[in-house]
Motif scaffolding. Structure first.
Motif, mmCIF file in Angstrom:
data_model
loop_
_atom_site.group_PDB
_atom_site.id
_atom_site.type_symbol
_atom_site.label_atom_id
_atom_site.label_comp_id
_atom_site.label_asym_id
_atom_site.label_seq_id
_atom_site.Cartn_x
_atom_site.Cartn_y
_atom_site.Cartn_z
ATOM 1 N N VAL A 35 -10.755 -17.284 30.974
ATOM 2 C CA VAL A 35 -10.054 -16.608 32.066
ATOM 3 C C VAL A 35 -10.183 -15.115 31.819
ATOM 4 O O VAL A 35 -9.860 -14.621 30.727
ATOM 5 N N VAL A 36 -10.678 -14.403 32.827
ATOM 6 C CA VAL A 36 -10.937 -12.975 32.712
ATOM 7 C C VAL A 36 -9.949 -12.213 33.583
ATOM 8 O O VAL A 36 -9.796 -12.514 34.777
ATOM 9 N N GLU A 37 -9.254 -11.260 32.982
ATOM 10 C CA GLU A 37 -8.447 -10.337 33.770
ATOM 11 C C GLU A 37 -9.391 -9.304 34.372
ATOM 12 O O GLU A 37 -9.999 -8.510 33.653
ATOM 13 N N MET A 38 -9.529 -9.334 35.687
ATOM 14 C CA MET A 38 -10.504 -8.486 36.347
ATOM 15 C C MET A 38 -10.012 -7.047 36.424
ATOM 16 O O MET A 38 -8.840 -6.787 36.721
ATOM 17 N N VAL A 75 -11.513 -10.744 28.785
ATOM 18 C CA VAL A 75 -11.090 -12.129 28.563
ATOM 19 C C VAL A 75 -9.649 -12.132 28.039
ATOM 20 O O VAL A 75 -9.327 -11.436 27.072
ATOM 21 N N VAL A 76 -8.775 -12.926 28.691
ATOM 22 C CA VAL A 76 -7.384 -13.028 28.240
ATOM 23 C C VAL A 76 -7.050 -14.423 27.712
ATOM 24 O O VAL A 76 -6.065 -14.606 27.009
ATOM 25 N N GLU A 77 -7.869 -15.414 28.044
ATOM 26 C CA GLU A 77 -7.686 -16.771 27.532
ATOM 27 C C GLU A 77 -9.062 -17.418 27.451
ATOM 28 O O GLU A 77 -9.870 -17.274 28.368
ATOM 29 N N SER A 78 -9.337 -18.116 26.356
ATOM 30 C CA SER A 78 -10.698 -18.591 26.153
ATOM 31 C C SER A 78 -10.729 -19.970 25.518
ATOM 32 O O SER A 78 -9.929 -20.288 24.634
ATOM 33 N N ARG A 79 -11.690 -20.756 25.987
ATOM 34 C CA ARG A 79 -12.026 -22.023 25.338
ATOM 35 C C ARG A 79 -13.524 -22.043 25.029
ATOM 36 O O ARG A 79 -14.210 -23.037 25.201
ATOM 37 N N THR A 80 -14.015 -20.885 24.618
ATOM 38 C CA THR A 80 -15.402 -20.742 24.194
ATOM 39 C C THR A 80 -15.444 -19.850 22.974
ATOM 40 O O THR A 80 -14.731 -18.837 22.902
ATOM 41 N N ASP A 81 -16.274 -20.186 22.010
ATOM 42 C CA ASP A 81 -16.410 -19.388 20.800
ATOM 43 C C ASP A 81 -17.166 -18.084 21.038
ATOM 44 O O ASP A 81 -17.075 -17.148 20.244
ATOM 45 N N HIS A 82 -17.901 -18.025 22.143
ATOM 46 C CA HIS A 82 -18.756 -16.870 22.387
ATOM 47 C C HIS A 82 -18.005 -15.683 22.980
ATOM 48 O O HIS A 82 -18.441 -14.530 22.843
ATOM 49 N N PHE A 83 -16.899 -15.945 23.652
ATOM 50 C CA PHE A 83 -16.171 -14.872 24.324
ATOM 51 C C PHE A 83 -14.679 -15.011 24.047
ATOM 52 O O PHE A 83 -13.904 -15.496 24.874
ATOM 53 N N PRO A 84 -14.242 -14.595 22.852
ATOM 54 C CA PRO A 84 -12.822 -14.703 22.508
ATOM 55 C C PRO A 84 -11.982 -13.732 23.325
ATOM 56 O O PRO A 84 -12.507 -12.787 23.944
ATOM 57 N N ALA A 85 -10.679 -13.970 23.338
ATOM 58 C CA ALA A 85 -9.762 -13.066 24.037
ATOM 59 C C ALA A 85 -9.961 -11.642 23.542
ATOM 60 O O ALA A 85 -10.163 -11.394 22.357
ATOM 61 N N GLY A 86 -9.935 -10.715 24.489
ATOM 62 C CA GLY A 86 -10.139 -9.309 24.174
ATOM 63 C C GLY A 86 -11.543 -8.817 24.423
ATOM 64 O O GLY A 86 -11.799 -7.606 24.347
ATOM 65 N N THR A 87 -12.478 -9.725 24.740
ATOM 66 C CA THR A 87 -13.869 -9.328 24.979
ATOM 67 C C THR A 87 -14.017 -8.761 26.386
ATOM 68 O O THR A 87 -13.650 -9.401 27.375
ATOM 69 N N ALA A 114 -21.121 -10.008 27.376
ATOM 70 C CA ALA A 114 -20.269 -9.003 26.760
ATOM 71 C C ALA A 114 -20.785 -7.608 27.112
ATOM 72 O O ALA A 114 -21.995 -7.353 27.102
ATOM 73 N N LEU A 115 -19.872 -6.703 27.429
ATOM 74 C CA LEU A 115 -20.254 -5.327 27.721
ATOM 75 C C LEU A 115 -20.555 -4.584 26.417
ATOM 76 O O LEU A 115 -19.980 -4.896 25.373
ATOM 77 N N PRO A 116 -21.438 -3.601 26.469
ATOM 78 C CA PRO A 116 -21.690 -2.784 25.274
ATOM 79 C C PRO A 116 -20.389 -2.135 24.798
ATOM 80 O O PRO A 116 -19.599 -1.646 25.614
ATOM 81 N N GLN A 117 -20.176 -2.136 23.519
ATOM 82 C CA GLN A 117 -18.950 -1.572 22.965
ATOM 83 C C GLN A 117 -18.829 -0.099 23.332
ATOM 84 O O GLN A 117 -19.751 0.684 23.138
#
Length: 346
Positions: A35-38, A75-87, A114-117
């Motif tokens: 789930v992504v906070e837009m 990302v605020v909620e995740s069920r994937t290892d690739h994009f943890p919360a905070g990404t 993922a966006l560039p840091q």
């Protein structure tokens, strides 16, 4: 949005021609989803066709965020290892199931990058549209075609058309003609590398091309406006055995008029654009993020018109009017911040 709430705000397509704004239950991710906070979204020409021209999926009427498919957020909620919360991520859902016009979007990991840091999130929003043009040029310009490519015409100077200008200039194409209905967009085209701009209908694109390339026509014509008459004009102005890149969305569902006889007699190669979201590893979107983050492709001119999400109906109306000169219309959502500048366009 407010932490602890169990509902979100979102725009939705109530029926063909009617975009509304309302409250919905928060989404929850399934396996492989996040789930992504837009923070930001932008309006694509295809969104306008879906909303107003009968290209919508009737089963998605009333769904939050539909048909938006260009967005960035965290990302605020995740069920994937690739994009943890905070990404921080670019969301690239396929247009038919887009949900970017909402405070929260549930999306599968296969449509996230993922966006560039440290990258500017609003600028990186443009990687979705830029990525589609990167993908399209892989079809329009093969290495063999590039070796003899000397002239190009771009019909339409919206965000996509202007991205094509910059990329053709980077490829070293010496002559680039751009046409549009709006002088402000053509000013951008000239600054970004177009060698000639054509304001239609005050000027005739066919006459300009005939004068520029006497007895020949352009090696490559990219139709980026999405009108049947523009596709027909592309056939008229391309050279014999030249290439037409068909980027613009269909004007209407079902059959459309097209000068088949003329295209046949000129032995034109026609390349259709579609499917960036299903490209392995989202390669073209990755390239677009790199091009924007490095400054190799300019996008600031696409950020001049921003609307809050609750004004999406007005924003869509302006987008239908060729942005009133703006190359792109963006939406500021719950997580985003309004930027300085002429906001909104009028």
């Amino acid at each position: 949005m407010t932490i602890g709430r169990e509902t979100m705000l979102a725009a939705y397509l109530a029926r063909q021609g009617l975009v509304e704004f309302g409250e919905f239950d928060d989404p929850s991710p399934g396996p492989g989803e996040a789930v992504v906070e837009m923070h930001y979204s932008s309006i694509c020409g295809s969104d306008l066709h879906v909303a107003y021209d009968g290209f919508h999926d009737p089963g998605l009427l009333g769904q939050p965020g539909y048909p938006g498919h260009e967005g960035v957020g965290v990302v605020v909620e995740s069920r994937t290892d690739h994009f943890p919360a905070g990404t921080a991520v670019l969301t690239t859902p396929p247009g038919p199931v887009g949900g970017c016009f909402a405070e929260l979007q549930r999306i599968h990991e296969q449509h996230l990058l993922a966006l560039p840091q440290g990258g500017d999130m609003l600028r990186l929003l443009m990687a979705q549209q830029l990525g589609t043009t990167v993908f399209a040029l892989k079809k329009f310009i093969t290495p063999e075609r590039l070796a003899t490519l000397r002239s190009a015409v771009i019909i339409g100077a919206g965000s996509a058309g202007l991205f094509f200008v910059q990329q053709l200039r980077r490829l070293g194409v010496p002559d680039i003609i751009v046409s549009d209905l709006n002088p402000q967009r053509l000013e951008h085209a000239a600054r970004l590398g177009a060698t000639r701009t054509v304001l239609v209908p005050e000027e005739s694109l066919a006459e300009v091309v005939a004068d520029a390339f006497p007895g020949e026509g352009a090696d490559l014509v990219i139709e980026a406006a999405g009108y049947d008459e523009c596709r027909a004009e592309a056939v008229d102005i391309v050279r014999e055995r030249g290439t037409i890149g068909l980027f613009g969305f269909p004007e209407n569902p079902g059959p459309s008029p097209f000068p088949v006889d003329r295209a046949f007699r000129k032995a034109v190669t026609m390349e259709w654009f579609s499917g960036t979201q299903s490209e392995p590893e989202l390669a073209s979107f990755r390239t677009a993020l790199e091009l924007i983050n490095s400054g190799e492709i300019e996008v600031d001119y696409c950020l001049e018109a921003q609307y809050p999400l609750d004004q999406i109906a007005e924003a869509m109306t302006v987008a239908r009017q060729q942005g009133n000169g703006a190359a792109k219309i963006s939406l500021v959502i719950g997580g985003g911040e309004q930027k300085d500048g002429p906001v909104p366009a009028d």
